[in-house]
Design a protein around this motif. Sequence first.
Motif, PDB file in Angstrom:
ATOM      1  N   ASN A   1      -2.608   5.490  -6.127  1.00  0.00           N
ATOM      2  CA  ASN A   1      -1.680   6.567  -6.101  1.00  0.00           C
ATOM      3  C   ASN A   1      -2.076   8.144  -6.626  1.00  0.00           C
TER       4      ASN A   1
ATOM      5  N   ASP B   1       5.174  -0.298  -1.361  1.00  0.00           N
ATOM      6  CA  ASP B   1       4.246  -0.555   0.197  1.00  0.00           C
ATOM      7  C   ASP B   1       3.105  -1.205  -0.745  1.00  0.00           C
ATOM      8  N   GLY B   2       2.141  -0.738  -1.225  1.00  0.00           N
ATOM      9  CA  GLY B   2       0.957  -0.959  -1.715  1.00  0.00           C
ATOM     10  C   GLY B   2       1.135  -2.930  -2.278  1.00  0.00           C
TER      11      GLY B   2
ATOM     12  N   ARG C   1       7.927  10.300  -4.509  1.00  0.00           N
ATOM     13  CA  ARG C   1       6.775  10.457  -5.021  1.00  0.00           C
ATOM     14  C   ARG C   1       6.283  11.393  -3.004  1.00  0.00           C
TER      15      ARG C   1
HETATM   16 MG   LIG Z   1       3.999   2.940  -3.580  1.00  0.00          MG
END
Ligand SMILES: [Mg+2]
Length: 501
Positions: free
Chosen positions: A355, A206-207, A281
């Motif tokens: 994160n 996603d990042g 996570r």
């Molecule tokens: Mg990520």
Amino acid sequence: MGSDSNYQKKLVNGEFGYVLEDVPHFTDYIPDLPTYPNPLRSNPAYSVVKQYFVNMDDSVPEKVVVHKDTPRGVHFRRAGPRQKVYFASDEVHACIVTCGGLCPGLNTVIREIVHSLDYMYGVNKVLGIDVKMNNVESGNGYEIESGGYRGFYSKNTITLTPKLVNDIHKRGGTILGTSRGGHDTTKIVDSIQDRGINQVYIIGGDGTQHGAGVIYEEIRKRGLKVVVAGIPKTIDNDIPVIDRSFGFDTAVEEAQRAINAAHVEAESAENGIGVVKLMGRYSGFIAMYATLASRDVDCCLIPESPFYLEGKGGLFEYIEKTLKENGHMVIVIAEGAGQELLTVTAKNEQDASGNKLLQDVGLWISQKIKEHFAKPNRLPITLKYIDPTYMIRAIPSNAADNVYCTLLAQSAVHGAMAGYTGFTSGLVNGRQTYIPFYRITEKQNKVVITDRMWARLLSSTNQPSFLGPKADNEAIERANGNSGTDFKLTDLLRCLSCGGQ
Ligand SMILES: [Mg+2]
Ligand SMILES: Nc1ncnc2c1ncn2[C@@H]1O[C@H](COP(=O)(O)OP(=O)(O)OP(=O)(O)O)[C@@H](O)[C@H]1O
Ligand SMILES: O=P(O)(O)OC[C@H]1O[C@](O)(CO)[C@@H](O)[C@@H]1O
């Protein structure tokens, strides 16, 4: 770090509530580009395939469960080769970069991009960003300038040929290296422009796709004929819209080995407990699917489902009951589960990408269980803790993921050659599609604990739901993100405190 897309969404409305959430195309901002017939027309492998080229109007629905009155809803552009391409073969100068954490299948995607560009489109200028680890000395010490987005700042690149990448899918990791943090849009686009690159393939989570979105925006602002194509990667399966991410299947399969070991250890001791920590996570998909696949797991704990230890309906009560009934038990815990319970000692540290760095919940829970059962008049237990997380992440992809990686890579190449840009290639309801970046990055995919899949898990393990008899259903709904109100999991925990009494 950049912002979300400033460019208008490309929405096409049709009859009966049909909406196409389309992806950008060169023709949106560069006029009068020449086109060429797709070289696949004369490729013997493809020319015999009837309807090999995708119809310009083909699209794939986001939701396939409908009622007779439901509007047709959101669709994505179907991926695949087009009749016309916007690049001559010898004009293409592609590059590939891998960012974020490792995931089984990264090398397979790299291999298939290189092979597809060469064998399908006759493209043989492909760069890997970047392969050699540099320690660059700066005023404040050493800085990493290789792997991931940081690789764009380095002079080192590797020329990727079909021969060089031929066997890399048999290896875990990424031959290009990877990194977190350090995304500087202007520097990256300068580097793309300076090197004369016109197709950028970006593999990451996603990042990374956020980063790809801002790179696309900058490229468009500069009016460059450069494709930005994303391939979604996340072992956690936390990317929305797509059916699943590559590497996830492999991770679930590999997790079985750790669960089996935990089961063997637990079964062989009196009141044996095996604890296995798996990755995840913010999303517990690996833990949930590994549990469902195994049948040896008695309790699965995930970030989306808060739990508590003491009191009625709590974990300790369930462990005691299971040990008395079966003499052993296996607990699978996702790394992000129960982090709220550890916050007293949490330091709120972040990695280079921002994160949250997690505490080791596997160690913590193992210690808590041991302490609980060490008290007088409690069952004597033997507990073994297994943490296979990085071992799982580092293996090569399995057969199913290899096929999936191939389709994702081929779709990305077809889209790029056809002049689409600012897209992620992804599987939606079993079909390859092109999805605009903003849809991939707007939220995270999470296990919905009010959905049937989690109910299936609860009925397979017979574990408590940890909701307690007086659980606030509205709170659970909100914790699942079904409400617009600002609500945190800690609120749910508070409402469930003391076993929901
Ligand atoms: Mg990520
Ligand atoms: N909002 C953002 N804008 C621009 N770049 C970003 C953004 N978020 C992350 N990045 C960049 O993307 C790269 C990868 O991000 P990150 O480390 O979060 O991994 P990821 O792609 O989410 O994969 P994983 O699933 O392993 O976490 C980093 O180099 C980071 O700087
Ligand atoms: O130690 P690293 O490389 O930062 O990665 C750890 C994280 O990466 C992930 O594997 C996602 O890629 C998470 O499951 C995990 O929390």
